[in-house]
Design a protein around this motif. Structure first.
Motif, PDB file in Angstrom:
ATOM      1  N   PRO A   1       0.830  -1.213   0.000  1.00 31.40           N
ATOM      2  CA  PRO A   1       0.000   0.000   0.000  1.00 31.40           C
ATOM      3  C   PRO A   1       0.861   1.258   0.000  1.00 31.40           C
ATOM      4  N   VAL A   2       0.247   2.360  -0.369  1.00 28.60           N
ATOM      5  CA  VAL A   2       0.948   3.641  -0.404  1.00 28.60           C
ATOM      6  C   VAL A   2       1.470   3.961   0.988  1.00 28.60           C
ATOM      7  N   ARG A   3       2.708   4.440   1.030  1.00 28.01           N
ATOM      8  CA  ARG A   3       3.318   4.810   2.306  1.00 28.01           C
ATOM      9  C   ARG A   3       3.509   6.320   2.315  1.00 28.01           C
ATOM     10  N   ILE A   4       3.146   6.953   3.428  1.00 23.57           N
ATOM     11  CA  ILE A   4       3.303   8.394   3.577  1.00 23.57           C
ATOM     12  C   ILE A   4       4.134   8.651   4.819  1.00 23.57           C
ATOM     13  N   GLU A   5       5.131   9.510   4.670  1.00 17.48           N
ATOM     14  CA  GLU A   5       5.967   9.890   5.798  1.00 17.48           C
ATOM     15  C   GLU A   5       5.916  11.397   5.979  1.00 17.48           C
ATOM     16  N   TYR A   6       5.979  11.815   7.232  1.00 20.17           N
ATOM     17  CA  TYR A   6       6.004  13.231   7.572  1.00 20.17           C
ATOM     18  C   TYR A   6       7.293  13.532   8.312  1.00 20.17           C
ATOM     19  N   ALA A   7       7.832  14.718   8.074  1.00 22.04           N
ATOM     20  CA  ALA A   7       9.039  15.152   8.782  1.00 22.04           C
ATOM     21  C   ALA A   7       8.884  16.639   9.101  1.00 22.04           C
ATOM     22  N   LEU A   8       9.491  17.048  10.200  1.00 19.62           N
ATOM     23  CA  LEU A   8       9.476  18.458  10.559  1.00 19.62           C
ATOM     24  C   LEU A   8      10.324  19.259   9.586  1.00 19.62           C
ATOM     25  N   THR A   9       9.837  20.433   9.246  1.00 15.84           N
ATOM     26  CA  THR A   9      10.627  21.386   8.464  1.00 15.84           C
ATOM     27  C   THR A   9      11.506  22.163   9.439  1.00 15.84           C
ATOM     28  N   VAL A  10      12.309  23.071   8.918  1.00  8.81           N
ATOM     29  CA  VAL A  10      13.098  23.949   9.784  1.00  8.81           C
ATOM     30  C   VAL A  10      12.150  24.732  10.692  1.00  8.81           C
ATOM     31  N   LYS A  11      11.069  25.231  10.127  1.00 13.58           N
ATOM     32  CA  LYS A  11      10.069  25.968  10.908  1.00 13.58           C
ATOM     33  C   LYS A  11       9.506  25.087  12.021  1.00 13.58           C
ATOM     34  N   GLY A  12       9.235  23.839  11.727  1.00  8.99           N
ATOM     35  CA  GLY A  12       8.720  22.902  12.720  1.00  8.99           C
ATOM     36  C   GLY A  12       9.719  22.614  13.824  1.00  8.99           C
ATOM     37  N   ARG A  13      10.987  22.488  13.455  1.00 11.03           N
ATOM     38  CA  ARG A  13      12.027  22.245  14.465  1.00 11.03           C
ATOM     39  C   ARG A  13      12.210  23.457  15.363  1.00 11.03           C
ATOM     40  N   GLU A  14      12.069  24.657  14.810  1.00 11.31           N
ATOM     41  CA  GLU A  14      12.167  25.878  15.610  1.00 11.31           C
ATOM     42  C   GLU A  14      11.035  25.950  16.633  1.00 11.31           C
ATOM     43  N   LEU A  15       9.907  25.381  16.314  1.00 13.30           N
ATOM     44  CA  LEU A  15       8.756  25.375  17.221  1.00 13.30           C
ATOM     45  C   LEU A  15       9.024  24.539  18.473  1.00 13.30           C
ATOM     46  N   GLU A  16       9.977  23.630  18.394  1.00 10.22           N
ATOM     47  CA  GLU A  16      10.285  22.742  19.517  1.00 10.22           C
ATOM     48  C   GLU A  16      10.617  23.521  20.785  1.00 10.22           C
ATOM     49  N   ARG A  17      11.330  24.624  20.657  1.00  8.31           N
ATOM     50  CA  ARG A  17      11.686  25.414  21.844  1.00  8.31           C
ATOM     51  C   ARG A  17      10.448  25.939  22.557  1.00  8.31           C
TER      52      ARG A  17
END
Length: 69
Positions: free
Chosen positions: A31-47
């Motif tokens: 079946p189709v596989r979909i992956e998600y990853a944080l962008t730079v903007k998403g990683r900055e949100l971690e703080r």
């Protein structure tokens, strides 16, 4: 998160992608596989999330002694 339906999860992921917080990759497999990853903007949100988590540990969890303040 057991109370989160598949539909709700899908909606939230689309919103995060639209905001530039997540990147979505589709792999044409069966079946189709979909992956998600944080962008730079998403990683900055971690703080910011870490600061909120620290606050919640002290104030928002009733099992903590400090929550009775």
């Amino acid at each position: 998160m057991p109370e989160l339906s598949d539909k709700m999860l899908s909606q939230r992921l689309k919103e995060l992608e639209a905001e530039g917080i997540l990147d979505r990759r589709v792999f044409p497999e069966t079946p189709v596989r979909i992956e998600y990853a944080l962008t730079v903007k998403g990683r900055e949100l971690e703080r910011a999330v870490e600061v909120i988590e620290t606050w919640a540990d002290e104030w928002a969890r009733p099992s903590r002694a400090t929550a009775t303040r």
